[in-house]
Structure formats: structure tokens, C-alpha cells
Design a protein around this motif. Sequence first.
Motif, mmCIF file in Angstrom:
data_model
loop_
_atom_site.group_PDB
_atom_site.id
_atom_site.type_symbol
_atom_site.label_atom_id
_atom_site.label_comp_id
_atom_site.label_asym_id
_atom_site.label_seq_id
_atom_site.Cartn_x
_atom_site.Cartn_y
_atom_site.Cartn_z
ATOM 1 N N SER A 134 48.929 -8.240 -15.468
ATOM 2 C CA SER A 134 49.195 -7.026 -14.698
ATOM 3 C C SER A 134 50.675 -6.687 -14.792
ATOM 4 C CB SER A 134 48.811 -7.234 -13.232
ATOM 5 O OG SER A 134 49.667 -8.200 -12.631
ATOM 6 N N LEU A 135 51.011 -5.442 -14.472
ATOM 7 C CA LEU A 135 52.413 -5.024 -14.473
ATOM 8 C C LEU A 135 53.212 -5.851 -13.476
ATOM 9 C CD1 LEU A 135 54.634 -3.108 -15.421
ATOM 10 C CD2 LEU A 135 53.880 -1.476 -13.669
ATOM 11 N N ALA A 136 52.602 -6.146 -12.323
ATOM 12 C CA ALA A 136 53.292 -6.946 -11.303
ATOM 13 C C ALA A 136 53.635 -8.330 -11.841
ATOM 14 C CB ALA A 136 52.418 -7.067 -10.050
ATOM 15 N N LEU A 137 52.708 -8.921 -12.584
ATOM 16 C CA LEU A 137 52.957 -10.243 -13.156
ATOM 17 C C LEU A 137 54.032 -10.174 -14.242
ATOM 18 C CD1 LEU A 137 52.395 -13.227 -13.489
ATOM 19 C CD2 LEU A 137 50.380 -12.655 -14.883
ATOM 20 N N ASN A 174 55.393 -12.613 -4.787
ATOM 21 C CA ASN A 174 54.070 -13.228 -4.641
ATOM 22 C C ASN A 174 53.069 -12.212 -4.097
ATOM 23 O OD1 ASN A 174 55.059 -15.663 -5.537
ATOM 24 N ND2 ASN A 174 55.117 -16.634 -3.529
ATOM 25 N N ASN A 175 53.507 -11.442 -3.110
ATOM 26 C CA ASN A 175 52.625 -10.428 -2.526
ATOM 27 C C ASN A 175 52.160 -9.427 -3.580
ATOM 28 O OD1 ASN A 175 53.098 -11.677 -0.099
ATOM 29 N ND2 ASN A 175 54.430 -10.082 0.721
ATOM 30 N N GLY A 181 43.228 -15.139 -9.276
ATOM 31 C CA GLY A 181 44.376 -15.646 -8.531
ATOM 32 C C GLY A 181 45.039 -16.806 -9.252
ATOM 33 N N LEU A 182 44.209 -17.694 -9.780
ATOM 34 C CA LEU A 182 44.742 -18.817 -10.554
ATOM 35 C C LEU A 182 45.493 -18.320 -11.788
ATOM 36 C CD1 LEU A 182 41.681 -21.252 -10.466
ATOM 37 C CD2 LEU A 182 43.831 -21.520 -9.215
ATOM 38 N N ASN A 242 48.329 -8.928 -4.780
ATOM 39 C CA ASN A 242 47.714 -7.613 -4.604
ATOM 40 C C ASN A 242 47.155 -7.067 -5.911
ATOM 41 O OD1 ASN A 242 47.181 -5.569 -2.598
ATOM 42 N ND2 ASN A 242 48.589 -4.256 -3.719
ATOM 43 N N SER A 243 47.666 -7.592 -7.039
ATOM 44 C CA SER A 243 47.208 -7.094 -8.336
ATOM 45 C C SER A 243 45.888 -7.726 -8.779
ATOM 46 C CB SER A 243 48.277 -7.367 -9.416
ATOM 47 O OG SER A 243 48.317 -8.749 -9.764
ATOM 48 N N VAL A 244 45.469 -8.771 -8.092
ATOM 49 C CA VAL A 244 44.220 -9.449 -8.463
ATOM 50 C C VAL A 244 43.046 -8.555 -8.094
ATOM 51 C CG1 VAL A 244 42.751 -11.462 -8.073
ATOM 52 C CG2 VAL A 244 45.241 -11.721 -8.171
#
Length: 244
Positions: A100-103, A205-206, A44-45, A210-212
Motif C-alpha cells: 500500500s502507499l502507506a506502507l 502504524n495507524n 496485517g502480518l 488502516n490500509s489493511v
Amino acid sequence: MAEKEVLFTTRVRKATRTIHSVSDALVNAKFAISLSDETVWGGGLFVFYHIFGFLEDAKKRLNMTDYEKLFVTDVLLRKDAFEEDLVHYLGENWQSLPKSLALENYLEHLQNLERENPKLLMAYVYHLYLGLLSGGQILAKKRNVFGDGNSDMNKYIDRVTDFTNVDIAQLKKDFRQAMNEIAEKMTEDEKQAFIEESSQVFLMNNLIVNSVGGQSKVLYNILYKTSAIVLLLAGVMLAYRLNK
């Protein structure tokens, strides 16, 4: 007339109330269940480090008065604190971990905003830092109470949520006041764009929360332990009935 008297931060809060509640629930579900798993906490960090780091680096790149004003004190700057925590939780080579792709999508969106409409980056500064001063403090306290069970002597103090000797209530008040003062110079279209981007903040943010990974492992462990306790109690009750 009454509408004009409403503080801009109040308008933003009301407009984003629903998506904000969803985001809070997701963060709590993801991280509260993973408080004893340092890898998940570190994950998460890791994702939020890149967002906070981008926003703080943008402060130097943009040289924009209102953007700088929103950082009401250097105490808010958390990039170095994130890096200390990441070394602790993920090791010295944490920077080599893949995004991640989301990041990646989140960072690309921030880059596009910086090029096309940098004022909207203030929506991310406002919500993320206010979140760190609010929900982030709650999560930090939960970790202290329900963490890995280390003794107080050996317990690691998370740097990113550590605001020792800081009046957080006053800091939040100053932060909101700065946002309202900035908004006084905005046109109504600019205010509406900020409010719309605020919803995007929570949506993105969600996605990165969720990718973590790793939550399923923690959930399995909790369910396993719970099941063991239930079976033990059932055995005791059965033995009691048989021997009555």
C-alpha cells in the motif's frame, strides 16, 4: 532533580500516552473484528512484516552497538516467523502482493532515518517489539478463543506471536532496562528527538493498519448474522403474542 530520576521509558510512555491509546483502539477495532478472517489477519502480518524485517536487517547493516543492545535476545527476532505465517495465511506467492502507499511511505521514512539519523530507528524497535510482547499476545489469545473454529488438533499456531517457554514479563523488563541504559548516554536533545519520533511511530502504524483491507467484509458478515438473529427473535416474540 526529581525529573532526572524518572526512567526514560516512563518519560516516553507518558509523552505518547494519547497517541498510543488511539493506536491501540484502532488496532483492536481493525483486527479484533477480523479475527475469523484469515485474509485480513494475513494482511496485517504482511504490512508489519516489512517493518519488522527492515528493522532486523538494519541491525546487520548498521553495526551500531546501542541498536544491537536493544535486541536483548535473539528470541525477539521475528522475520522468519513472519514469513512462515505469511505462507500459511496468504500462500506461497505472498511476496508478489503489492504494498500500500502507506506502507511504501513508512519504509521510505525508515530508509531516510537510516541515512540521516539511524539512532532514531531505535524508537521503532522499542515500540514495535514491546507492542508485540504486549498487545500482540492479547490479539493472539483472542484469535485462539474467537478464531475460525478449527479444532485444537488442527489449529495453526501463529509463529510471530509464539513465545513458548519464554518468560515474557522478564523479557519486557530486560528490554526496557536496555532502553534505559542506552538513554543514559543520550543528550537531552537526543532524548527529546526519540520521544518525538515515538509519536511518529504510532502515527505511521495507524496508517498502515488502516490500509489493511477486508474489514468491511467481516463487518458485513457480522452485521448480517446479528440482523438474522434479531429478526428470528422478533418472529418468535410475534408468534408468541399471536398465540397467547
